[in-house]
Motif scaffolding. Structure first.
Motif, PDB file in Angstrom:
ATOM      1  N   ASP A   1     -40.776   4.763  -2.083  1.00 64.77           N
ATOM      2  CA  ASP A   1     -41.002   5.132  -0.687  1.00 64.77           C
ATOM      3  C   ASP A   1     -40.992   6.670  -0.649  1.00 64.77           C
ATOM      4  O   ASP A   1     -39.933   7.293  -0.640  1.00 64.77           O
ATOM      5  CB  ASP A   1     -39.825   4.500   0.093  1.00 64.77           C
ATOM      6  CG  ASP A   1     -39.613   5.034   1.476  1.00 64.77           C
ATOM      7  OD1 ASP A   1     -40.597   5.427   2.116  1.00 64.77           O
ATOM      8  OD2 ASP A   1     -38.435   5.041   1.928  1.00 64.77           O
ATOM      9  N   VAL A   2     -42.197   7.248  -0.691  1.00 61.04           N
ATOM     10  CA  VAL A   2     -42.309   8.693  -0.906  1.00 61.04           C
ATOM     11  C   VAL A   2     -42.533   9.421   0.417  1.00 61.04           C
ATOM     12  O   VAL A   2     -43.505   9.154   1.135  1.00 61.04           O
ATOM     13  CB  VAL A   2     -43.459   8.995  -1.905  1.00 61.04           C
ATOM     14  CG1 VAL A   2     -43.613  10.503  -2.098  1.00 61.04           C
ATOM     15  CG2 VAL A   2     -43.186   8.308  -3.251  1.00 61.04           C
ATOM     16  N   HIS A   3     -41.623  10.321   0.732  1.00 56.50           N
ATOM     17  CA  HIS A   3     -41.624  11.067   1.999  1.00 56.50           C
ATOM     18  C   HIS A   3     -42.139  12.472   1.727  1.00 56.50           C
ATOM     19  O   HIS A   3     -41.437  13.291   1.129  1.00 56.50           O
ATOM     20  CB  HIS A   3     -40.176  11.072   2.536  1.00 56.50           C
ATOM     21  CG  HIS A   3     -39.989  11.815   3.813  1.00 56.50           C
ATOM     22  ND1 HIS A   3     -38.735  12.080   4.321  1.00 56.50           N
ATOM     23  CD2 HIS A   3     -40.865  12.343   4.707  1.00 56.50           C
ATOM     24  CE1 HIS A   3     -38.856  12.744   5.457  1.00 56.50           C
ATOM     25  NE2 HIS A   3     -40.144  12.925   5.708  1.00 56.50           N
ATOM     26  N   LEU A   4     -43.367  12.728   2.166  1.00 51.15           N
ATOM     27  CA  LEU A   4     -44.010  14.010   1.899  1.00 51.15           C
ATOM     28  C   LEU A   4     -43.688  15.009   3.007  1.00 51.15           C
ATOM     29  O   LEU A   4     -44.214  14.902   4.117  1.00 51.15           O
ATOM     30  CB  LEU A   4     -45.534  13.833   1.825  1.00 51.15           C
ATOM     31  CG  LEU A   4     -46.083  12.903   0.743  1.00 51.15           C
ATOM     32  CD1 LEU A   4     -47.599  12.777   0.875  1.00 51.15           C
ATOM     33  CD2 LEU A   4     -45.710  13.414  -0.648  1.00 51.15           C
ATOM     34  N   MET A   5     -42.834  15.967   2.700  1.00 52.97           N
ATOM     35  CA  MET A   5     -42.565  17.051   3.660  1.00 52.97           C
ATOM     36  C   MET A   5     -43.339  18.262   3.156  1.00 52.97           C
ATOM     37  O   MET A   5     -42.767  19.226   2.639  1.00 52.97           O
ATOM     38  CB  MET A   5     -41.054  17.302   3.738  1.00 52.97           C
ATOM     39  CG  MET A   5     -40.333  16.218   4.531  1.00 52.97           C
ATOM     40  SD  MET A   5     -38.566  16.139   4.160  1.00 52.97           S
ATOM     41  CE  MET A   5     -38.612  15.141   2.692  1.00 52.97           C
ATOM     42  N   ILE A   6     -44.654  18.150   3.255  1.00 57.93           N
ATOM     43  CA  ILE A   6     -45.546  19.151   2.665  1.00 57.93           C
ATOM     44  C   ILE A   6     -46.702  19.467   3.601  1.00 57.93           C
ATOM     45  O   ILE A   6     -47.089  18.643   4.434  1.00 57.93           O
ATOM     46  CB  ILE A   6     -46.128  18.668   1.302  1.00 57.93           C
ATOM     47  CG1 ILE A   6     -46.983  17.391   1.467  1.00 57.93           C
ATOM     48  CG2 ILE A   6     -45.009  18.404   0.292  1.00 57.93           C
ATOM     49  CD1 ILE A   6     -47.723  16.978   0.204  1.00 57.93           C
TER      50      ILE A   6
END
Ligand code: DX5
Ligand code: ZN
Length: 222
Positions: free
Chosen positions: A72-77
């Motif tokens: 579950d990948v959370h991209l803060m980008i």
């Protein structure tokens, strides 16, 4: 791997490896799996969208080789569209991007479409200061909404109660199968509040990895 039916009556617990010991990540992931975790939450930060830098594509690729848990990948980008394909190829099962990282509605829709076109699930996240109504029009397109209950960037911050009130507002506008996830300051008490407001998935970093008994911590979130 990602089966809504399987989770229908069960809160999905997604430990955030941000608070794990990075020097022994494989062990830390299998330890939470053995303790009952459902997913593994991977916080990706670029030093631009948030004032911190963490991990990226190579770590997802390495984790994919050692775990069958949902990544579950959370991209803060910034510019999430540039990194969707590399993260999908690395083995992400869910890619969650930030509404605030998008220029306009078309951009949001493009990012969701691109994620789904690669056969994985798309999540959209909102920061504490973002009102929920701005994402209503995307609820039928996304698979998950991530409501941030801290300012993204760091683990171990205090839960913002006001943000949790967005959960029922979003739920009311959502199709039944949309998963509402919360992230930030989740422990047994704040997790209970979020569940009662309609969250189906809880992310917890410091509460789980900071405890001496991962199973007890995970069980207390259910
Ligand atoms: C914060 C991250 C969170 C973080 C949560 O920007 O998105 O996933 O790891 O940490 P805790 O559970 O400690 O608040
Ligand atoms: Zn996160």
């Amino acid at each position: 791997m990602y089966d809504r039916i399987r989770y229908m009556n069960k809160t999905i617990i997604s430990p955030s490896i941000l608070s794990a010991n990075f020097a022994k990540l494989e062990e830390e992931v299998s330890a939470v799996k053995n303790a009952g975790a459902d997913w593994i939450h991977v916080d990706v930060m670029d030093g631009h969208f948030v004032p911190n830098i963490t991990i990226g594509i190579p770590v997802v690729k390495s984790l994919r080789k050692v775990t069958d848990l949902v990544l579950d990948v959370h991209l803060m980008i910034e510019n999430p569209e540039k990194y969707i394909e590399p993260f999908a190829k690395a083995g992400a099962d869910i890619l969650t991007f930030h509404y605030e990282a998008c220029r306009n509605e078309e951009h949001v829709i493009d990012v969701i479409d691109k994620i789904k076109s690669l056969g994985i699930k798309a999540g959209i996240s909102i920061k504490p200061k973002t009102q929920p109504d701005v994402i209503y029009k995307f609820l039928s397109l996304a698979d998950m909404v991530l409501v941030m209950t801290v300012e993204p960037g760091f683990g171990g911050q205090e839960f913002m109660h006001d943000c949790a009130m967005k959960i029922p507002q979003i739920k009311e506008k959502s199709p039944d199968n949309l998963i509402i996830q919360v992230d930030g300051g989740i422990n047994n008490l704040t997790g209970k509040i979020c569940k009662s407001l309609g969250a189906a998935s809880l992310v917890a970093g410091s509460y789980i990895y900071g405890s001496s008994d991962y199973k007890k911590a995970i069980d207390s979130l259910r």
